[in-house]
Write an enzyme that holds these catalytic residues in place. Structure first.
Site, PDB file in Angstrom:
ATOM      1  N   GLU A   1       0.840  -1.211   0.000  1.00  0.00           N
ATOM      2  CA  GLU A   1       0.000   0.000   0.000  1.00  0.00           C
ATOM      3  C   GLU A   1       0.871   1.256   0.000  1.00  0.00           C
ATOM      4  O   GLU A   1       0.556   2.244  -0.651  1.00  0.00           O
ATOM      5  CB  GLU A   1      -0.944   0.010   1.207  1.00  0.00           C
ATOM      6  CG  GLU A   1      -2.005  -1.072   1.168  1.00  0.00           C
ATOM      7  CD  GLU A   1      -2.792  -1.108  -0.128  1.00  0.00           C
ATOM      8  OE1 GLU A   1      -3.301  -0.076  -0.565  1.00  0.00           O
ATOM      9  OE2 GLU A   1      -2.881  -2.204  -0.723  1.00  0.00           O
TER      10      GLU A   1
ATOM     11  N   TRP B   1       1.849   1.795  -3.422  1.00  0.00           N
ATOM     12  CA  TRP B   1       0.795   2.448  -4.230  1.00  0.00           C
ATOM     13  C   TRP B   1       0.932   3.968  -4.111  1.00  0.00           C
ATOM     14  O   TRP B   1       0.768   4.715  -5.064  1.00  0.00           O
ATOM     15  CB  TRP B   1      -0.609   2.050  -3.748  1.00  0.00           C
ATOM     16  CG  TRP B   1      -1.190   0.868  -4.470  1.00  0.00           C
ATOM     17  CD1 TRP B   1      -1.341  -0.384  -3.962  1.00  0.00           C
ATOM     18  CD2 TRP B   1      -1.707   0.836  -5.819  1.00  0.00           C
ATOM     19  NE1 TRP B   1      -1.920  -1.198  -4.915  1.00  0.00           N
ATOM     20  CE2 TRP B   1      -2.159  -0.472  -6.053  1.00  0.00           C
ATOM     21  CE3 TRP B   1      -1.837   1.774  -6.835  1.00  0.00           C
ATOM     22  CZ2 TRP B   1      -2.725  -0.861  -7.261  1.00  0.00           C
ATOM     23  CZ3 TRP B   1      -2.399   1.395  -8.047  1.00  0.00           C
ATOM     24  CH2 TRP B   1      -2.833   0.084  -8.242  1.00  0.00           C
TER      25      TRP B   1
ATOM     26  N   TRP C   1     -21.948  12.415 -18.799  1.00  0.00           N
ATOM     27  CA  TRP C   1     -22.410  12.280 -17.412  1.00  0.00           C
ATOM     28  C   TRP C   1     -23.821  12.828 -17.262  1.00  0.00           C
ATOM     29  O   TRP C   1     -24.200  13.777 -17.946  1.00  0.00           O
ATOM     30  CB  TRP C   1     -21.472  13.052 -16.478  1.00  0.00           C
ATOM     31  CG  TRP C   1     -20.025  12.672 -16.612  1.00  0.00           C
ATOM     32  CD1 TRP C   1     -19.049  13.417 -17.199  1.00  0.00           C
ATOM     33  CD2 TRP C   1     -19.403  11.465 -16.163  1.00  0.00           C
ATOM     34  NE1 TRP C   1     -17.846  12.748 -17.135  1.00  0.00           N
ATOM     35  CE2 TRP C   1     -18.028  11.545 -16.512  1.00  0.00           C
ATOM     36  CE3 TRP C   1     -19.857  10.325 -15.502  1.00  0.00           C
ATOM     37  CZ2 TRP C   1     -17.121  10.533 -16.212  1.00  0.00           C
ATOM     38  CZ3 TRP C   1     -18.948   9.318 -15.211  1.00  0.00           C
ATOM     39  CH2 TRP C   1     -17.603   9.424 -15.568  1.00  0.00           C
TER      40      TRP C   1
ATOM     41  N   ASN D   1     -10.548   2.872   3.303  1.00  0.00           N
ATOM     42  CA  ASN D   1     -10.179   2.696   1.889  1.00  0.00           C
ATOM     43  C   ASN D   1     -11.209   1.896   1.097  1.00  0.00           C
ATOM     44  O   ASN D   1     -11.583   2.272  -0.012  1.00  0.00           O
ATOM     45  CB  ASN D   1      -8.802   2.035   1.779  1.00  0.00           C
ATOM     46  CG  ASN D   1      -8.416   1.821   0.326  1.00  0.00           C
ATOM     47  OD1 ASN D   1      -8.303   2.774  -0.442  1.00  0.00           O
ATOM     48  ND2 ASN D   1      -8.249   0.560  -0.073  1.00  0.00           N
TER      49      ASN D   1
ATOM     50  N   TRP E   1     -16.424  12.008 -12.302  1.00  0.00           N
ATOM     51  CA  TRP E   1     -15.589  11.683 -11.150  1.00  0.00           C
ATOM     52  C   TRP E   1     -14.889  12.910 -10.560  1.00  0.00           C
ATOM     53  O   TRP E   1     -14.550  12.920  -9.366  1.00  0.00           O
ATOM     54  CB  TRP E   1     -14.568  10.595 -11.498  1.00  0.00           C
ATOM     55  CG  TRP E   1     -13.587  10.946 -12.588  1.00  0.00           C
ATOM     56  CD1 TRP E   1     -13.723  10.688 -13.913  1.00  0.00           C
ATOM     57  CD2 TRP E   1     -12.323  11.618 -12.449  1.00  0.00           C
ATOM     58  NE1 TRP E   1     -12.633  11.164 -14.611  1.00  0.00           N
ATOM     59  CE2 TRP E   1     -11.744  11.731 -13.727  1.00  0.00           C
ATOM     60  CE3 TRP E   1     -11.612  12.113 -11.362  1.00  0.00           C
ATOM     61  CZ2 TRP E   1     -10.512  12.326 -13.964  1.00  0.00           C
ATOM     62  CZ3 TRP E   1     -10.379  12.717 -11.582  1.00  0.00           C
ATOM     63  CH2 TRP E   1      -9.844  12.818 -12.871  1.00  0.00           C
TER      64      TRP E   1
ATOM     65  N   TRP F   1      -9.547   8.152  -7.532  1.00  0.00           N
ATOM     66  CA  TRP F   1     -10.764   8.449  -8.297  1.00  0.00           C
ATOM     67  C   TRP F   1     -10.661   7.930  -9.721  1.00  0.00           C
ATOM     68  O   TRP F   1     -11.619   7.371 -10.268  1.00  0.00           O
ATOM     69  CB  TRP F   1     -11.073   9.956  -8.266  1.00  0.00           C
ATOM     70  CG  TRP F   1     -11.825  10.283  -7.015  1.00  0.00           C
ATOM     71  CD1 TRP F   1     -11.295  10.713  -5.831  1.00  0.00           C
ATOM     72  CD2 TRP F   1     -13.230  10.106  -6.785  1.00  0.00           C
ATOM     73  NE1 TRP F   1     -12.282  10.832  -4.888  1.00  0.00           N
ATOM     74  CE2 TRP F   1     -13.482  10.470  -5.443  1.00  0.00           C
ATOM     75  CE3 TRP F   1     -14.301   9.680  -7.572  1.00  0.00           C
ATOM     76  CZ2 TRP F   1     -14.771  10.424  -4.885  1.00  0.00           C
ATOM     77  CZ3 TRP F   1     -15.572   9.634  -7.006  1.00  0.00           C
ATOM     78  CH2 TRP F   1     -15.796  10.002  -5.683  1.00  0.00           C
TER      79      TRP F   1
HETATM   80  C1  FAD Z   1     -11.343   7.413  -4.315  1.00  0.00           C
HETATM   81  C2  FAD Z   1     -10.121   7.362  -3.404  1.00  0.00           C
HETATM   82  C3  FAD Z   1      -9.572   8.540  -2.927  1.00  0.00           C
HETATM   83  C4  FAD Z   1      -8.438   8.502  -2.095  1.00  0.00           C
HETATM   84  N1  FAD Z   1      -7.907   9.684  -1.632  1.00  0.00           N
HETATM   85  C5  FAD Z   1      -6.790   9.662  -0.865  1.00  0.00           C
HETATM   86  C6  FAD Z   1      -6.209  10.865  -0.393  1.00  0.00           C
HETATM   87  O1  FAD Z   1      -6.653  11.982  -0.704  1.00  0.00           O
HETATM   88  N2  FAD Z   1      -5.117  10.766   0.421  1.00  0.00           N
HETATM   89  C7  FAD Z   1      -4.574   9.559   0.771  1.00  0.00           C
HETATM   90  O2  FAD Z   1      -3.578   9.533   1.516  1.00  0.00           O
HETATM   91  N3  FAD Z   1      -5.092   8.421   0.302  1.00  0.00           N
HETATM   92  C8  FAD Z   1      -6.181   8.420  -0.480  1.00  0.00           C
HETATM   93  N4  FAD Z   1      -6.717   7.239  -0.914  1.00  0.00           N
HETATM   94  C9  FAD Z   1      -6.012   5.971  -0.612  1.00  0.00           C
HETATM   95  C10 FAD Z   1      -6.457   5.265   0.686  1.00  0.00           C
HETATM   96  O3  FAD Z   1      -7.838   5.163   0.747  1.00  0.00           O
HETATM   97  C11 FAD Z   1      -5.950   5.958   1.954  1.00  0.00           C
HETATM   98  O4  FAD Z   1      -4.571   6.220   1.833  1.00  0.00           O
HETATM   99  C12 FAD Z   1      -6.156   5.067   3.180  1.00  0.00           C
HETATM  100  O5  FAD Z   1      -7.501   4.782   3.344  1.00  0.00           O
HETATM  101  C13 FAD Z   1      -5.622   5.778   4.407  1.00  0.00           C
HETATM  102  O6  FAD Z   1      -5.842   5.050   5.561  1.00  0.00           O
HETATM  103  P1  FAD Z   1      -4.641   4.400   6.387  1.00  0.00           P
HETATM  104  O7  FAD Z   1      -3.625   5.434   6.688  1.00  0.00           O
HETATM  105  O8  FAD Z   1      -5.234   3.675   7.533  1.00  0.00           O
HETATM  106  O9  FAD Z   1      -4.050   3.415   5.315  1.00  0.00           O
HETATM  107  P2  FAD Z   1      -3.170   2.084   5.434  1.00  0.00           P
HETATM  108  O10 FAD Z   1      -3.987   0.995   4.883  1.00  0.00           O
HETATM  109  O11 FAD Z   1      -2.615   1.905   6.787  1.00  0.00           O
HETATM  110  O12 FAD Z   1      -1.994   2.364   4.400  1.00  0.00           O
HETATM  111  C14 FAD Z   1      -0.781   3.038   4.798  1.00  0.00           C
HETATM  112  C15 FAD Z   1      -0.544   4.216   3.914  1.00  0.00           C
HETATM  113  O13 FAD Z   1      -0.344   3.815   2.557  1.00  0.00           O
HETATM  114  C16 FAD Z   1      -0.866   4.791   1.673  1.00  0.00           C
HETATM  115  N5  FAD Z   1      -1.947   4.185   0.894  1.00  0.00           N
HETATM  116  C17 FAD Z   1      -2.749   3.170   1.256  1.00  0.00           C
HETATM  117  N6  FAD Z   1      -3.575   2.825   0.245  1.00  0.00           N
HETATM  118  C18 FAD Z   1      -3.301   3.667  -0.769  1.00  0.00           C
HETATM  119  C19 FAD Z   1      -3.813   3.828  -2.080  1.00  0.00           C
HETATM  120  N7  FAD Z   1      -4.780   3.035  -2.576  1.00  0.00           N
HETATM  121  N8  FAD Z   1      -3.304   4.802  -2.854  1.00  0.00           N
HETATM  122  C20 FAD Z   1      -2.320   5.608  -2.404  1.00  0.00           C
HETATM  123  N9  FAD Z   1      -1.787   5.501  -1.169  1.00  0.00           N
HETATM  124  C21 FAD Z   1      -2.262   4.543  -0.369  1.00  0.00           C
HETATM  125  C22 FAD Z   1      -1.434   5.918   2.547  1.00  0.00           C
HETATM  126  O14 FAD Z   1      -0.451   6.924   2.665  1.00  0.00           O
HETATM  127  C23 FAD Z   1      -1.683   5.209   3.866  1.00  0.00           C
HETATM  128  O15 FAD Z   1      -1.668   6.067   4.982  1.00  0.00           O
HETATM  129  C24 FAD Z   1      -7.847   7.254  -1.755  1.00  0.00           C
HETATM  130  C25 FAD Z   1      -8.419   6.077  -2.254  1.00  0.00           C
HETATM  131  C26 FAD Z   1      -9.535   6.136  -3.063  1.00  0.00           C
HETATM  132  C27 FAD Z   1     -10.136   4.848  -3.580  1.00  0.00           C
END
Ligand code: FAD
Length: 475
Positions: free
Chosen positions: A277, A280, A309, A344, A362, A385
């Site tokens: 993650e 990512w 849309w 997420n 979107w 998105w």
């Molecule tokens: C539509 C959509 C919008 C999102 N917008 C954002 C946003 O504005 N900011 C944001 O930080 N994340 C975003 N995410 C990714 C993800 O949802 C969040 O990073 C995550 O939910 C944060 O929770 P956590 O810190 O507990 O994540 P954990 O699961 O603990 O992951 C650790 C870290 O990895 C990174 N990460 C995890 N998943 C992703 C991912 N899919 N893409 C990119 N980085 C990721 C984040 O920095 C996160 O804090 C988005 C995902 C989607 C589907």
């Protein structure tokens, strides 16, 4: 004397620009500049503005331990901020300005302007790749291009990552405290305020030890079960570190170093998944660096810009308020509205619903998320998105459309999460919790019936996407 311009790197530990300035053993000052007009244009969430403001207070204390004063100024825009830094550097005859790079288009332009002004004034500009563990351009395919698919990116990333042990740098205190002359910036104080709306972020601690303890606790006790629990929104199965990564109160290297310090390679599955993650996050940062069109509202896949849309304002309103009649969607939107954070799995579900059930552009969702998220990050948000809209780099295939009822049944089987956010549904038997309209007493609920029929909208989406794609192959 040196100046470090802080932006989304609000920490002293493992801050490349700051540590490098300090190595010179000359007095160093730090500067933060609020830019409300640009923030407004970027849609910065008031809750994140508050998080930044609160973090600056604790950062000032951290900086004081290494004898670096924190100065503060406010201008309207990024371009004015670059101008101000150059003026301060000139009028104080600084030896150098240090900053960590940001990869979005406006941010790159701002920094290019600063470099230009500093070169003109004969002052050295020192920029650093700090935001990623492996900087954009360091993970390329055999043809020397950036990767367009995540899995091979991750493979190449890990090969590079394990070639060299990850290191976290710590600044040493310097002897003399720098002092800025002139009126352009003031010492930061509790009274330094942004001319920008703020919303309380008090439930997110901002002091460094709390943040580091949260990281340690997650890695030591919860990362092992990450792959099993990360998709269940009623459980604290993820790290919740995103707000800190987004404003740079924590670096991704600190996360990766802690993960590997405790658990050397090969990582066990849960921890490997968490690393994935974090990768990512790196993937989207690299992408935004290479594709400036992503910062300009364009789809990664060109045909995406041809999608048509419905954009019904009543539907958009219901989605924002959590009143669509689909419990998992509504619970998630209420979580976002109340806490500034969303799980997420649910970000994917609500995004898919907005795009593929309500046929809303979107960009509308992307902007709403930015305006509410405490962890708003342009690259991750845009990537997320576009992934959901199937217009992104390695996005979800367009014909894979989440069913909001089965997503609820699968990831919140007992409706625990739904009932937490939608108390109106407390009396609904668990069997009907994700489709309360089927319950015989549904009419008595103060909860709306579904605003659309998923099956019907799914068919419409398939035809809209086919039309936009025309003869383009692939997903
Ligand atoms: C539509 C959509 C919008 C999102 N917008 C954002 C946003 O504005 N900011 C944001 O930080 N994340 C975003 N995410 C990714 C993800 O949802 C969040 O990073 C995550 O939910 C944060 O929770 P956590 O810190 O507990 O994540 P954990 O699961 O603990 O992951 C650790 C870290 O990895 C990174 N990460 C995890 N998943 C992703 C991912 N899919 N893409 C990119 N980085 C990721 C984040 O920095 C996160 O804090 C988005 C995902 C989607 C589907």
């Amino acid at each position: 004397m040196k100046l470090v311009w802080l932006r989304r790197d609000l920490r002293i530990e493992d801050n490349r620009a700051l540590c490098s300035a300090i190595e010179s053993e000359q007095p160093v000052m730090a500067l933060y500049i609020a830019t409300p007009e640009t923030w407004q244009r970027h849609g910065l969430a008031p809750i994140q503005a508050d998080l930044i403001k609160r973090r600056l207070v604790t950062l000032q204390t951290d900086l004081a331990t290494i004898n670096v004063p924190l100065y503060y100024a406010q201008v309207d825009t990024y371009q004015q901020a670059a101008q101000l830094v150059a003026e301060i550097a000139k009028s104080n005859s600084l030896d150098g300005v240090y900053f960590n790079k940001e990869y979005e288009f406006d941010e790159q332009n701002r920094d290019a302007r600063l470099q230009e002004l500093l070169v003109h004034a004969g002052i050295a500009a020192h920029s650093f790749d700090d935001k990623c563990a492996l900087q954009p351009g360091s993970v390329l395919n055999k043809q020397g291009h950036y990767f367009k698919v995540f899995t091979p990116f991750k493979r190449a990333y890990l090969t590079r990552f394990y070639q060299q042990p990850i290191s976290v740098i710590r600044p040493q205190p310097i002897g003399e405290v720098a002092q800025l002359h002139g009126e352009q910036a003031q010492l930061f104080s509790d009274n330094s305020s942004f001319d920008y709306p703020t919303e309380s972020s008090a439930t997110y601690p901002v002091d460094t030890s709390s943040i580091i303890n949260q990281l340690r606790d997650f890695v030591a006790h919860r990362s092992e079960r990450y792959s099993d629990l990360r998709d269940i929104p009623s459980i604290e199965g993820t790290s919740r570190l995103s707000p800190y990564l987004a404003i740079g109160a924590l670096s991704v290297r600190q996360c990766m170093a802690r993960l590997h310090d405790q658990h050397p390679k090969p990582l066990p599955p849960g921890r490997e998944m968490w690393m994935s993650e974090l990768i990512w996050r790196e993937f989207y940062q690299h992408l935004i660096y290479f594709e400036s069109k992503l910062s300009k509202g364009k789809c990664f896949l060109e045909w995406g810009d041809r999608l048509s849309w419905r954009n019904s304002s009543a539907d958009i309103d219901a989605w924002k308020k959590g009143q669509t009649g689909y419990p998992i969607v509504d619970a998630a939107m209420r979580q976002l509205n109340h806490t500034g954070w969303m799980h997420n799995r649910l970000r994917m579900v609500v995004a898919s619903f907005l795009i593929k059930d309500l046929h809303v552009d979107w960009h509308v969702g992307e902007r709403y998320f930015m305006s509410k998220l405490v962890d708003g990050d342009y690259a991750a948000n845009n990537g997320g998105w576009q992934w959901c809209a199937s217009t992104g780099c390695d996005g979800q295939p367009y014909f894979r459309i989440f069913n909001p009822v089965s997503q609820g049944e699968r990831f919140d089987p007992d409706g625990e999460f739904v009932c937490q956010w939608i108390p109106e549904l407390a009396a609904v038997p668990r069997k009907f919790i994700h489709q309360p309209w089927k319950w015989c007493k549904a009419k008595e609920l103060s909860y709306p019936p579904p605003i659309v029929d998923h099956k019907t909208e799914r068919e419409i989406t398939l035809s809209l996407y086919k039309e936009a794609k025309g003869n383009v192959d692939g997903a």
